[in-house]
Write a protein that holds these residues in place. Structure first.
Motif, PDB file in Angstrom:
ATOM      1  N   ALA A 161      -9.045  19.408 -22.081  1.00 27.65           N
ATOM      2  CA  ALA A 161      -8.192  20.293 -21.726  1.00 27.65           C
ATOM      3  C   ALA A 161      -7.956  21.276 -23.406  1.00 27.65           C
ATOM      4  N   THR A 162      -8.613  22.603 -23.708  1.00 30.84           N
ATOM      5  CA  THR A 162      -7.613  23.279 -24.146  1.00 30.84           C
ATOM      6  C   THR A 162      -6.884  24.076 -23.473  1.00 30.84           C
ATOM      7  N   GLN A 163      -6.416  24.999 -22.986  1.00 27.12           N
ATOM      8  CA  GLN A 163      -5.352  25.697 -22.430  1.00 27.12           C
ATOM      9  C   GLN A 163      -4.628  25.053 -21.543  1.00 27.12           C
ATOM     10  N   ILE A 164      -3.972  25.279 -21.670  1.00 21.82           N
ATOM     11  CA  ILE A 164      -1.835  24.198 -20.729  1.00 21.82           C
ATOM     12  C   ILE A 164      -1.685  24.931 -19.984  1.00 21.82           C
ATOM     13  N   TYR A 165      -1.777  24.907 -18.782  1.00 22.41           N
ATOM     14  CA  TYR A 165      -0.951  26.412 -18.384  1.00 22.41           C
ATOM     15  C   TYR A 165       0.773  25.551 -17.144  1.00 22.41           C
ATOM     16  N   VAL A 166       1.887  26.062 -17.717  1.00 21.71           N
ATOM     17  CA  VAL A 166       3.093  25.998 -17.422  1.00 21.71           C
ATOM     18  C   VAL A 166       3.359  26.385 -15.754  1.00 21.71           C
ATOM     19  N   LEU A 167       3.376  25.694 -14.826  1.00 16.68           N
ATOM     20  CA  LEU A 167       4.458  26.086 -13.804  1.00 16.68           C
ATOM     21  C   LEU A 167       5.616  26.994 -14.167  1.00 16.68           C
ATOM     22  N   ALA A 168       6.045  27.911 -13.525  1.00 11.21           N
ATOM     23  CA  ALA A 168       7.608  28.751 -14.267  1.00 11.21           C
ATOM     24  C   ALA A 168       7.648  29.367 -13.014  1.00 11.21           C
ATOM     25  N   PRO A 169       8.125  29.016 -11.650  1.00  9.68           N
ATOM     26  CA  PRO A 169       8.752  30.244 -10.493  1.00  9.68           C
ATOM     27  C   PRO A 169       9.471  30.900 -10.512  1.00  9.68           C
TER      28      PRO A 169
ATOM     29  N   ASP B 229      -3.834  14.467  -7.317  1.00 11.64           N
ATOM     30  CA  ASP B 229      -3.083  13.921  -7.943  1.00 11.64           C
ATOM     31  C   ASP B 229      -3.548  14.088  -9.346  1.00 11.64           C
ATOM     32  N   THR B 230      -3.670  15.375 -10.327  1.00  9.52           N
ATOM     33  CA  THR B 230      -4.187  14.997 -11.393  1.00  9.52           C
ATOM     34  C   THR B 230      -3.507  16.375 -12.236  1.00  9.52           C
ATOM     35  N   ASP B 231      -3.591  16.626 -13.072  1.00 10.25           N
ATOM     36  CA  ASP B 231      -3.146  17.370 -14.307  1.00 10.25           C
ATOM     37  C   ASP B 231      -4.821  18.618 -14.368  1.00 10.25           C
ATOM     38  N   ARG B 232      -5.333  18.403 -13.509  1.00  8.24           N
ATOM     39  CA  ARG B 232      -6.706  19.582 -13.911  1.00  8.24           C
ATOM     40  C   ARG B 232      -6.264  20.864 -13.557  1.00  8.24           C
ATOM     41  N   ILE B 233      -6.863  21.703 -13.250  1.00 12.15           N
ATOM     42  CA  ILE B 233      -6.219  23.159 -11.763  1.00 12.15           C
ATOM     43  C   ILE B 233      -7.544  23.316 -11.042  1.00 12.15           C
ATOM     44  N   ALA B 234      -6.952  22.657  -9.600  1.00 12.28           N
ATOM     45  CA  ALA B 234      -8.372  22.476  -8.548  1.00 12.28           C
ATOM     46  C   ALA B 234      -8.647  24.238  -7.638  1.00 12.28           C
ATOM     47  N   LEU B 235      -9.840  23.629  -8.176  1.00 14.63           N
ATOM     48  CA  LEU B 235     -10.567  25.089  -7.375  1.00 14.63           C
ATOM     49  C   LEU B 235     -11.386  24.591  -6.042  1.00 14.63           C
TER      50      LEU B 235
ATOM     51  N   SER C  30      -5.684  22.779 -17.913  1.00 13.05           N
ATOM     52  CA  SER C  30      -5.376  21.734 -17.625  1.00 13.05           C
ATOM     53  C   SER C  30      -3.539  22.025 -16.998  1.00 13.05           C
ATOM     54  N   TRP C  31      -3.060  21.829 -16.746  1.00 14.00           N
ATOM     55  CA  TRP C  31      -1.670  21.805 -15.240  1.00 14.00           C
ATOM     56  C   TRP C  31      -0.541  21.202 -16.990  1.00 14.00           C
TER      57      TRP C  31
ATOM     58  N   LEU D 149       0.670  17.371 -11.545  1.00 16.07           N
ATOM     59  CA  LEU D 149       0.350  18.504 -10.474  1.00 16.07           C
ATOM     60  C   LEU D 149       1.530  18.012  -9.673  1.00 16.07           C
ATOM     61  N   PRO D 150       1.396  16.735  -9.280  1.00 18.82           N
ATOM     62  CA  PRO D 150       2.478  15.244  -8.406  1.00 18.82           C
ATOM     63  C   PRO D 150       4.005  15.926  -9.306  1.00 18.82           C
TER      64      PRO D 150
END
Length: 192
Positions: free
Chosen positions: A13-21, A54-60, A74-75, A79-80
């Protein structure tokens, strides 16, 4: 979809995304409904997930329910782990529990919460931006006898504003925040 790759891509992954709701501020002077003091403690177990999430990859998903992942993205964690962390924050903010912790904490609690990630993907129907779908199933149980107290579903669908991963990530964050708000509103400790 732009930025998509095949299911078996091995590139890092070259772009890592965080989830900060965005969550509401924690409730001050927590009291349960009816004005009684909050006494129940809660442990959020590591979430289960449907196959492919069950991965750090961003699913579609694409037409025909084909599972894929965004390329080179990736996340920040699997994800869990992200869902567990978000649920802990949301349930702490709800003020309904005296303490909320992960299953990694060595402390005993009154209640257990098992989450299942049913959906957490960007769904593409045509050439436009995707619809981000998040669905969590939560089962609350007493720790002492594992008796189920409640089972709730929290779900949200948010359309991405553009077919760019930054916009899709923002839609994931909004859908996740709404699902967490639903969890915080629906889950109640049992009366003592």
């Amino acid at each position: 979809a732009a930025g998509c790759s095949g299911f078996h891509s091995e590139q890092a992954a070259t772009q890592i995304y965080v989830l900060a709701p965005r969550l509401p501020a924690p409730a001050a002077g927590a009291a349960a409904a009816g004005g009684t003091a909050v006494v129940a403690t809660l442990k959020v177990l590591s979430p289960l997930s449907v196959p492919g999430l069950d991965t750090d990859r961003i699913a579609l998903t694409r037409s025909g329910q084909r599972l894929d992942y965004f390329a080179h993205s990736s996340w920040a964690a699997p994800l869990p782990e992200l869902v567990q962390s978000g649920a802990i924050d949301a349930l702490r903010a709800s003020g309904k529990f005296r303490a909320v912790q992960s299953d990694a904490a060595p402390l005993e609690t009154d209640l257990l919460l098992q989450l299942e990630i049913r959906r957490f993907n960007a769904q593409y129907q045509d050439d436009g931006p995707p619809l981000v779908r998040v669905q969590l199933v939560a089962t609350l149980a007493r720790r002492s006898d594992r008796m189920v107290i409640a089972s709730v579903v929290a779900a949200s669908d948010v359309a991405a504003s553009a077919n760019r991963l930054q916009s899709v990530s923002a839609a994931f964050e909004a859908a996740f925040a709404e699902a967490l708000a639903q969890l915080g509103a629906q889950l109640q400790p049992p009366p003592r």
